[in-house]
Every structure is written in C-alpha cells, then in structure tokens.
Design an enzyme around this catalytic site. Structure first.
Site, PDB file in Angstrom:
ATOM      1  N   LYS A  22      -6.276 -12.528  -7.735  1.00 11.22           N
ATOM      2  CA  LYS A  22      -7.593 -12.623  -7.080  1.00 11.22           C
ATOM      3  C   LYS A  22      -8.550 -11.578  -7.662  1.00 11.22           C
ATOM      4  O   LYS A  22      -8.121 -10.458  -7.958  1.00 11.22           O
ATOM      5  CB  LYS A  22      -7.393 -12.360  -5.583  1.00 11.22           C
ATOM      6  CG  LYS A  22      -8.476 -12.947  -4.710  1.00 11.22           C
ATOM      7  CD  LYS A  22      -8.088 -12.808  -3.250  1.00 11.22           C
ATOM      8  CE  LYS A  22      -9.152 -12.005  -2.522  1.00 11.22           C
ATOM      9  NZ  LYS A  22      -8.899 -11.826  -1.113  1.00 11.22           N
ATOM     10  N   LYS A  49     -12.054  -5.907  -5.596  1.00 11.92           N
ATOM     11  CA  LYS A  49     -12.926  -4.746  -5.740  1.00 11.92           C
ATOM     12  C   LYS A  49     -12.127  -3.501  -6.107  1.00 11.92           C
ATOM     13  O   LYS A  49     -12.688  -2.484  -6.471  1.00 11.92           O
ATOM     14  CB  LYS A  49     -13.784  -4.533  -4.489  1.00 11.92           C
ATOM     15  CG  LYS A  49     -13.036  -4.448  -3.197  1.00 11.92           C
ATOM     16  CD  LYS A  49     -14.002  -4.432  -2.001  1.00 11.92           C
ATOM     17  CE  LYS A  49     -13.218  -4.590  -0.715  1.00 11.92           C
ATOM     18  NZ  LYS A  49     -13.853  -4.069   0.469  1.00 11.92           N
ATOM     19  N   LYS A  91       0.823  -1.212   0.000  1.00 13.25           N
ATOM     20  CA  LYS A  91       0.000   0.000   0.000  1.00 13.25           C
ATOM     21  C   LYS A  91       0.855   1.259   0.000  1.00 13.25           C
ATOM     22  O   LYS A  91       0.497   2.263  -0.611  1.00 13.25           O
ATOM     23  CB  LYS A  91      -0.948   0.010   1.197  1.00 13.25           C
ATOM     24  CG  LYS A  91      -2.099  -0.970   1.030  1.00 13.25           C
ATOM     25  CD  LYS A  91      -3.177  -0.726   2.063  1.00 13.25           C
ATOM     26  CE  LYS A  91      -4.326  -1.702   1.865  1.00 13.25           C
ATOM     27  NZ  LYS A  91      -5.328  -1.626   2.924  1.00 13.25           N
TER      28      LYS A  91
END
Ligand code: TRP
Length: 334
Positions: free
Chosen positions: A197, A200, A115
């Site tokens: 994966k 969202k 991040k």
C-alpha cells in the site's frame, strides 16, 4: 442518531506526510458523507505518542493535518473536525474499556506485533492498548459506521467485541459500529512496490506521492513508477504496477479501467505515465492552493478548532456520563 442522522467516526494520525493514497482512498470520500451522516473526524494525536514525538514538530503537524482536512474539502461547519486530545473523554473512556478488554485479545493484534518489531526499543503499554483507545474514540460518539482501511479492520472488530461485552453486562449502552461500506475509495499502491500500500511512513520517498509534492516531483515519481515489460496498458493482476497507475488515473478522472485501457490502446508506458502525472497534478493543485490560503488564516482555523472541540466534547460527555453511571461510579455533587 444525531439530528436524525446516523453517526460516522474516523480519525487519522498526523505522523508522516499524507499521500495521494490517503486522499483518493479516504479524504476525498469523506467530503460528501456529511449529507448522509453526522460526521466526526479527529486528528488522532493521543495515538501518536505511542511513538516518540518531538513536541514542536508534533504540534505543527497536527495543525497541518487539520488544515489539510479542510483543504481537501471537508467542510468544518458541517463536519466535526477536532483534536482528539481536546476531548478528555477519549482518555477516560479508554481507561474504562481497558478493564473490559482481555490481554489475549490485544496479543492477537497484528498491528501491535508489527509496530513492536519496528520500535523494539520502545514497546510501551500505550502501543499495546492502542486499539482500546480506538474503541473509545468510536464508542464515545455512538458511531454507527466507521470508514477504515483494511489495516484497521481488526481493530474495528475488537471495538465491536468490547461494545457487545459491555452491553451484555450493563444493558444497551453503546451502539455497535459497522465498517463503512459505501462507495469505497481507490486502493493506491506504492509506485516502487505495487504489492504494498502507498504509505505515509514508507522510507522510499519515490514510492509515495505526497499531497504537497510540487508538479515536477509528481511527474518525476510517476515516470519512475515500477512497471513491467509487457508494454501494454492492461488492467490485469499480472501487471500490478500498470494496474495501480490505472487505478490512480481512474480515481482522478472518474473513469473505469476499461475506458482507460481503450484510451491507451496501442500507446506506450511513457505516454501513459505522463497522463497519470498530469491528472494527479490537476487533482492536487486546487487542494494545495486552498491549503496555502487556509494556512494564512489563523483566526479562522482557531475558531474551527475551538467550536468543534466544544461540539465533540458535548456528545462525548453524554456517553461518558451514562457509562460512569452504569459502571457504578459515584456521581459528582455539584
Ligand atoms: N489508528 C488509526 C490509523 O492510524 C487512526 C484512528 C484512531 C482511527 N482512532 C480511530 C480510525 C478510530 C478509525 C476509528 O489509521
């Protein structure tokens, strides 16, 4: 233990639109866990501000996520569905646990590194101590089990280390949580890159099916799913795209991969993709209908939000009072 049941805690952030992966991999299984566990599910809004949020949009998304929990079948009378920010104990315990967490431990967190690389202009202290807030979420309810995805396992390990460290100093204060290993959900991969994966937060919108996608969009995304040139519907590592579509089809129809191989033996990818699209549509349609109904029922959702925040607050305060006493804070005079 609450009401003779073990306690289960999990949370989700409202950032990004929920995908079929969130539903088949998590939400769908969450609906039945309340038979066995006392379940707490939070909208992790405190976590979300580690990334800048536009206030009005943020508020709306949080409400939508809570509504979606209910639409997906998590009964708010049997499960505690609430906003993390409504229970101040999360932030309070998080501070205390910060003082029992080493920088060396946080430096090793792979999600922080990812991040920080992604938001290089806003590497704030909250992003760094994010896993400690997660530990607080879990330990506040004395959770026995936590259903988490692989990407959160490292954070759960850290939670266990913090709990054990605290307990070894102050005695048995926290339940040391285990990852929930039950009937695990499907691991749904991106339709555009089946090695990743389904997420969202994926920039490529074609890779993910969102829970609110309309039937045409769902069908289009399924038809465009990346496959291979083998031309047979087989459940093999060498065919990650087809394998992912089989997983989706299995999860939607409660089938095994072998049954699906048999059903589509000799058929082409076109037919198979169409069948996958139809299955997904029929799974999502009832959820979308319930969501629309619930969205119109403001008073009902408001009541759920209020009652469940009170319930969560009650259990959170119990733990927090104990922790404060053990640490040696002076009790408030009432
Ligand atoms: N960080 C988790 C995620 O983004 C959400 C979360 C917050 C969570 N607190 C938690 C998950 C506690 C499990 C337990 O997916």
């Amino acid at each position: 233990m609450i009401n003779d049941k073990k306690v289960l805690f999990s949370a989700m952030q409202s950032t990004g639109n929920l995908t079929l992966g969130n539903y088949l991999g998590a939400l769908k299984n969450w609906t039945t866990l309340c038979d066995e566990y006392e379940c707490f599910y939070a909208v992790a809004d405190l976590h979300s501000i580690t990334v800048r949020q536009e206030p009005a949009e943020f508020r709306k998304r949080a409400r939508n996520l809570l509504t979606l929990f209910i639409a997906a079948g998590i009964d708010p009378e049997k499960n505690c569905l609430y906003y993390q920010s409504h229970v101040s104990g999360h932030a309070e315990l998080s501070w205390i646990l910060n003082c029992f967490t080493y920088m060396g431990e946080l430096n090793r967190m792979t999600q922080f590194k990812d991040k920080a690389a992604k938001h290089a202009d806003n590497i704030n202290a909250g992003l760094y101590t994010y896993p400690v807030l997660m530990a607080a979420d879990i330990l506040l309810y004395q959770a026995d089990v936590v259903p988490v995805g692989k990407d959160q396992l490292q954070h759960l390990e850290l939670t266990r280390d913090i709990a054990q460290r605290f307990n070894s100093i102050y005695g048995d204060v926290f339940t040391v949580p285990e990852p929930y290993i039950g009937k695990s959900g499907a691991r749904v991969m991106s339709l555009q890159d089946p090695t990743k994966k389904m997420s969202k937060s994926d920039e490529n919108q074609n890779g993910s099916i969102y829970l609110m996608d309309d039937p045409d969009t769902i069908m289009r995304k399924c038809k465009r799913a990346v496959t291979d040139s083998e031309g047979c519907v087989r459940y093999r590592d060498e065919q990650p795209g087809i394998r992912n579509l089989i997983d989706i089809y299995c999860a939607c129809n409660d089938l095994t991969p072998q049954e699906v191989e048999k059903e589509f033996d000799g058929k082409g990818y076109g037919d198979f993709k169409m069948a996958v699209g139809e299955s997904v549509i029929s799974v999502l349609k009832p959820l979308q209908d319930r969501y629309q109904d619930l969205s119109k029922n403001k008073d009902y959702i408001d009541r759920i939000v209020k009652e469940n925040a009170e319930k969560a607050g009650y259990y959170a305060n119990k733990t927090l009072r104990k922790v404060k006493k053990k640490v040696g804070f002076t009790e408030m005079i009432r």
